[in-house]
Design an enzyme around this catalytic site. Structure first.
Site, mmCIF file in Angstrom:
data_model
loop_
_atom_site.group_PDB
_atom_site.id
_atom_site.type_symbol
_atom_site.label_atom_id
_atom_site.label_comp_id
_atom_site.label_asym_id
_atom_site.label_seq_id
_atom_site.Cartn_x
_atom_site.Cartn_y
_atom_site.Cartn_z
ATOM 1 N N GLU A 309 0.705 -1.158 0.160
ATOM 2 C CA GLU A 309 -0.049 0.028 0.032
ATOM 3 C C GLU A 309 0.798 1.289 -0.097
ATOM 4 O O GLU A 309 0.550 2.217 0.686
ATOM 5 C CB GLU A 309 -0.855 0.102 1.264
ATOM 6 C CG GLU A 309 -0.335 -0.156 2.460
ATOM 7 C CD GLU A 309 0.240 -1.421 3.065
ATOM 8 O OE1 GLU A 309 0.304 -2.335 2.331
ATOM 9 O OE2 GLU A 309 0.264 -1.409 4.318
ATOM 10 N N HIS A 333 -8.221 -4.138 -1.303
ATOM 11 C CA HIS A 333 -7.305 -4.221 -0.166
ATOM 12 C C HIS A 333 -6.164 -3.110 0.090
ATOM 13 O O HIS A 333 -6.168 -2.280 1.001
ATOM 14 C CB HIS A 333 -6.654 -5.587 -0.024
ATOM 15 C CG HIS A 333 -5.932 -5.717 1.190
ATOM 16 N ND1 HIS A 333 -6.095 -6.442 2.506
ATOM 17 C CD2 HIS A 333 -4.540 -5.346 1.597
ATOM 18 C CE1 HIS A 333 -5.300 -6.572 3.517
ATOM 19 N NE2 HIS A 333 -4.254 -5.649 2.853
ATOM 20 N N GLU A 334 -5.481 -2.984 -1.078
ATOM 21 C CA GLU A 334 -4.410 -2.016 -0.935
ATOM 22 C C GLU A 334 -4.917 -0.507 -0.645
ATOM 23 O O GLU A 334 -4.325 0.417 -0.171
ATOM 24 C CB GLU A 334 -3.553 -2.114 -2.122
ATOM 25 C CG GLU A 334 -2.689 -3.476 -2.177
ATOM 26 C CD GLU A 334 -2.113 -3.853 -0.909
ATOM 27 O OE1 GLU A 334 -1.884 -3.316 -0.044
ATOM 28 O OE2 GLU A 334 -2.137 -5.165 -0.685
ATOM 29 N N HIS A 337 -6.204 0.408 2.746
ATOM 30 C CA HIS A 337 -4.816 0.967 3.514
ATOM 31 C C HIS A 337 -4.840 2.460 3.508
ATOM 32 O O HIS A 337 -4.360 2.958 4.536
ATOM 33 C CB HIS A 337 -3.744 0.337 3.023
ATOM 34 C CG HIS A 337 -3.244 -1.077 3.648
ATOM 35 N ND1 HIS A 337 -3.446 -1.251 5.104
ATOM 36 C CD2 HIS A 337 -3.261 -2.177 3.118
ATOM 37 C CE1 HIS A 337 -3.001 -2.706 5.280
ATOM 38 N NE2 HIS A 337 -3.014 -3.150 4.001
ATOM 39 N N GLU A 356 -3.971 -4.553 9.151
ATOM 40 C CA GLU A 356 -4.394 -5.356 8.301
ATOM 41 C C GLU A 356 -5.776 -6.122 8.485
ATOM 42 O O GLU A 356 -6.399 -6.408 7.553
ATOM 43 C CB GLU A 356 -3.442 -6.839 8.162
ATOM 44 C CG GLU A 356 -1.769 -6.296 7.914
ATOM 45 C CD GLU A 356 -1.652 -5.838 6.299
ATOM 46 O OE1 GLU A 356 -2.683 -6.008 5.578
ATOM 47 O OE2 GLU A 356 -0.818 -5.078 6.107
ATOM 48 N N ASP A 412 8.264 -9.447 9.264
ATOM 49 C CA ASP A 412 7.929 -10.076 7.916
ATOM 50 C C ASP A 412 6.945 -11.273 8.174
ATOM 51 O O ASP A 412 6.250 -11.558 6.995
ATOM 52 C CB ASP A 412 9.285 -10.453 7.011
ATOM 53 C CG ASP A 412 9.851 -9.395 6.422
ATOM 54 O OD1 ASP A 412 9.277 -8.130 6.392
ATOM 55 O OD2 ASP A 412 10.956 -9.409 5.836
ATOM 56 N N TYR A 420 -4.981 -10.595 9.942
ATOM 57 C CA TYR A 420 -5.942 -10.221 8.597
ATOM 58 C C TYR A 420 -7.319 -10.698 8.854
ATOM 59 O O TYR A 420 -8.320 -10.049 9.004
ATOM 60 C CB TYR A 420 -5.646 -10.816 7.387
ATOM 61 C CG TYR A 420 -4.224 -10.248 6.955
ATOM 62 C CD1 TYR A 420 -2.831 -10.728 7.318
ATOM 63 C CD2 TYR A 420 -4.414 -9.345 5.717
ATOM 64 C CE1 TYR A 420 -1.954 -9.957 6.786
ATOM 65 C CE2 TYR A 420 -3.283 -8.842 5.132
ATOM 66 C CZ TYR A 420 -2.102 -9.243 5.647
ATOM 67 O OH TYR A 420 -0.854 -8.479 5.278
HETATM 68 N N1 BES Z 1 0.950 -4.303 3.932
HETATM 69 C C1 BES Z 1 0.915 -5.729 3.275
HETATM 70 C C2 BES Z 1 1.974 -6.422 2.820
HETATM 71 C C3 BES Z 1 2.823 -6.706 3.892
HETATM 72 C C4 BES Z 1 2.505 -7.034 5.201
HETATM 73 C C5 BES Z 1 4.406 -6.581 3.691
HETATM 74 C C6 BES Z 1 3.564 -7.006 6.410
HETATM 75 C C7 BES Z 1 5.400 -6.848 4.689
HETATM 76 C C8 BES Z 1 4.935 -7.174 6.178
HETATM 77 C C9 BES Z 1 -0.335 -5.751 2.227
HETATM 78 O O1 BES Z 1 -1.206 -4.869 2.373
HETATM 79 C C10 BES Z 1 -0.919 -6.903 1.993
HETATM 80 O O2 BES Z 1 -1.621 -7.332 2.763
HETATM 81 N N2 BES Z 1 -0.785 -7.761 1.157
HETATM 82 C C11 BES Z 1 -1.560 -8.956 0.857
HETATM 83 C C12 BES Z 1 -2.667 -8.585 -0.067
HETATM 84 C C13 BES Z 1 -3.765 -9.550 0.309
HETATM 85 C C14 BES Z 1 -4.387 -10.020 1.737
HETATM 86 C C15 BES Z 1 -5.190 -9.176 -0.382
HETATM 87 C C16 BES Z 1 -0.600 -10.003 0.072
HETATM 88 O O3 BES Z 1 0.422 -9.413 -0.356
HETATM 89 O O4 BES Z 1 -0.993 -10.979 -0.185
HETATM 90 ZN ZN ZN Z 2 -2.573 -5.382 3.877
#
Ligand code: BES
Ligand code: ZN
Length: 700
Positions: A309, A333-334, A337, A356, A412, A420
């Site tokens: 995001e 989703h993005e 955010h 999340e 990470d 989520y």
């Molecule tokens: N912000 C996250 C990605 C992230 C979270 C990177 C924690 C590093 C550490 C992003 O918004 C996300 O949640 N991406 C998901 C999307 C899905 C839930 C729709 C993904 O990448 O799978």
């Molecule tokens: Zn996210």
């Protein structure tokens, strides 16, 4: 009281000692080889961030000005970062920054009259998780401090791709992924979401490369290798982002559009044409979009996430471009955010659900508004089935929404289904108890109240107590609220969601398992990705080769360009020993870097000795094109693998290498695995092979 006085005195004494030591030395880096001790969670502070060395209560970055040069040959970024500082503690005389694998060339402070004077600094040894603490002595508490630095070619937050690994094959590509704690690998920063600052940047690059940042990208900017950016809203460091490559722009609406490589941009605009409607819908629910433009950047398939995001410019995997808009909840989703996360931000990883969980809830509301309740329900059922399976493998303390200090080791990995899906479930529970109109108003008020702030769960709880529990008594007790937030498992009060469409899918699957007659096209023709995912997820752990090939003949799962289908099909195939699929599996895991999609297949592979050998071979072949985050995850899985001895499937047959196997290459696929020949000739991340963006056959 007494204790805090003693602590203050001790801190003062340490500062005096440091200042004395600093005076004795020339302003050059000291050689410190030992990592600084990891920050200890202070039991009293809810927003303490154990994943940063920074000390923002003493001094905080208010504004950051970058002057950077991109060097694709050396795979480095070099230049200066200038910080405008807010000295908060009267006794503070040092600026502590987070870095990882950076070379620090010099530190300077701006004196009276605008002249820059060298400052003493110390770079501590490298901690594997946190990187190296950089301490800059600033006895004069300069308002502006400047650091000259360069990144390492192996920076964990950057990926550099050769031209041959891009769609167009003519121009190299680079991009950042700063969340969770990788911004420190390309900018020395207070790399904690507690600190918010504005930023500007001047970036130079080869002239044929377009550079974009999480800032005010101008769709009409001249492509000349010299770019300037400004981000006037305060953001936390994990939202710092940069990308560079052969990128062109196509609008979706006056304030939204797509940046992508030229061959990709039209498909992306078609897939994501509803983006403006999504923005308008979210605004009608939760108040104005506060970041001016909202653009999407389509990355190469090696991007390790589905989406990120980055403000004004979400980074998006190309694997969701499947031709039927069935995976656009990722965009919802993005975009969500922009309210939950970018506007109101968790103050540390232990409160990640504030980002999340809220976002997954808002995402589902956007999907419902645009594509109907049934689609939103299907998505909830899929994610909750995933949550239920994942939670069984987690320790009780990891199952809490707001986890205690020390529970999140590597942020990470905080991408757990708990933050989520349990998070979204909790908000749906509140919505159900208070009523949609009341709860929508509450959330809107929450986003306004905490706009541009970083908060811990406790601040949300206080706000919810006042604006929900006290305002509408008798609907939710404090015990219920706390059970959701601090207890393991899913509370019994959780609302249940059922999908009508999935009832049909369940009957079709059961019918096939009982009778051996595959569900007819008349039924499956209308199935979307969600129905196929549910069909696959409900199958037994293993199937017979006959059953698998029957499904494959009917629906063409092997080789599917739909990553969500592949994510479920290939692990089943691996567990069942269906060897025909191995060339396609190799294509899939080499061609995509999105961890969520490929890790389940790697997990299934490493359960047997032959599978582990095959997994190692794929990793070696893919390594040059994998993102450092993906490489790290796969390496860890392989290192920790405990395959059953002499286990499982027969040795992988010769000739499964998708990269034109040579007749003498049989050894490469031997159970012992790991031929370096195979590794060298395989095209890592082949952008054209196994193109995840081709429209899917059979509606999958
Ligand atoms: N912000 C996250 C990605 C992230 C979270 C990177 C924690 C590093 C550490 C992003 O918004 C996300 O949640 N991406 C998901 C999307 C899905 C839930 C729709 C993904 O990448 O799978
Ligand atoms: Zn996210």
């Amino acid at each position: 009281m007494i204790l805090s006085r003693i602590l203050r005195l001790a801190a003062l004494a340490a500062l005096v000692a440091l200042a004395v030591a600093a005076c004795k030395r020339e302003p050059t880096p000291t050689d410190a080889t030992a990592p600084a001790p990891r920050p200890q969670a202070a039991a009293t502070s809810d927003d303490y961030d154990e994943h940063s060395y920074a000390e923002p209560d003493k001094v905080a970055i208010d504004d950051l000005a970058l002057d950077l040069a991109l060097d694709f040959d050396a795979r480095t970024i070099s230049g200066t970062a200038t910080y405008t500082l807010d000295w908060r503690d009267d006794t503070a005389t040092a600026l502590v920054l987070d870095t990882r694998d950076l070379t620090i060339e010099r530190a300077e402070g701006e004196g009276e009259g605008g002249s820059w004077q060298p400052l003493q600094f110390e770079l501590a040894g490298r901690d594997d998780l946190l990187g190296s603490k950089l301490t800059i002595q600033a006895p004069e508490r300069n308002t502006r401090i400047r650091v000259a630095y360069r990144t390492s070619p192996a920076a964990s937050g950057l990926q550099w791709l050769e031209a041959s690994m891009t769609e167009g094959k003519a121009t190299p590509f680079m991009f950042s992924q700063s969340q969770a704690i990788h911004a420190r690998s390309w900018v020395p920063l207070q790399d904690t979401p507690r600190v918010r600052y504005t930023y500007s940047a001047h970036v130079t690059s080869p002239a044929d490369v377009m550079v974009l940042m999480s800032a005010d990208n101008d769709p009409a900017a001249a492509r000349d290798g010299d770019y300037s950016f400004r981000m006037p809203q305060r953001i936390p460091s994990y939202l710092m982002a940069i990308a560079a490559g052969d990128l062109v722009f196509k609008p979706i609406s006056a304030r939204a559009g797509v940046w992508a490589e030229p061959t990709m941009v039209d498909r992306a605009v078609a897939e994501f044409e509803d983006t403006e409607k999504m923005i308008a819908t979210t605004e009608s629910l939760y108040g104005p979009y506060r970041w001016e433009r909202y653009d999407l950047l389509i990355l190469p398939p090696s991007f390790p996430y589905g989406g990120m995001e980055n403000p004004r410019l979400s980074f998006i995997t190309p694997t969701v471009i499947v031709g039927d808009k069935s995976l656009v909840s990722l965009i919802a989703h993005e975009l969500a955010h922009s309210w939950s996360g970018n506007l109101v931000t968790n103050s540390s990883a232990k409160d990640g659900w504030l980002n999340e969980g809220f976002t997954s809830y808002v995402e589902n509301r956007i999907v419902e508004a645009l594509y109907g309740k049934e689609r939103a329900d299907m998505e909830y059922v899929i994610s909750r089935n995933g949550l239920k399976a994942e939670i069984e493998r987690m320790s009780p303390e990891e199952q809490a929404l707001a986890v205690r200090p020390g529970v999140v080791k590597d942020p990470d990995d905080s991408l757990s289904a708990v933050s989520y899906d349990k998070g979204a479930w909790f908000l749906q529970f509140l919505e159900e108890r208070y009523g949609r109109a009341e709860f929508d108003a509450f959330l809107r008020g929450y986003f306004d109240h905490f706009a541009f702030q970083s908060i811990p769960t406790a601040r949300f709880v206080d706000y919810a107590q006042k604006h929900l529990l006290d305002q509408y008594p008798g609907k939710v007790t404090r015990e219920e609220l706390e059970a959701w937030l601090y207890e393991p498992g899913i509370p019994a009060s959780a609302p249940q969601v059922l999908s009508r469409n999935f009832g049909v899918v369940d009957s079709a699957r059961l019918g096939w398992l009982g009778s051996g007659t595959v569900p007819p096209a008349a039924i499956t023709d209308d199935w979307s990705t969600q129905e196929w995912v549910h069909f696959l997820e409900g199958l037994p752990q293993t199937l017979s080769i006959e059953q698998l090939s029957q499904l494959d003949t009917a629906y063409g799962f092997t080789g599917t360009p739909n990553g969500e289908i592949a994510q479920r099909w290939y692990p089943l195939v691996v567990r069942s020993g269906y060897l025909q699929a191995y060339p396609a599996i190799a294509d899939f895991v080499r061609g995509i870097g999105r961890r969520k999609l490929i890790m389940p297949t790697y997990q299934a592979l490493v359960a047997t000795e032959a599978g582990l050998a095959f997994a190692k071979e794929q990793l070696e072949a893919a390594r040059p094109g994998y993102h450092p985050i993906t490489t790290g995850s796969v390496e860890k899985l392989i290192a920790e693998a405990k395959p059953a001895p002499g286990s499982g499937m027969p040795a992988v047959p010769a000739g499964v290498d998708p990269a034109e196997p040579k007749p003498d290459d049989a050894d490469a696929a031997d159970a012992e695995g790991g031929s370096s020949d195979a590794a060298e000739e395989a095209p890592a991340i082949p952008a054209a092979d196994g193109d995840p963006t081709r429209p899917a056959p059979n509606g999958t």
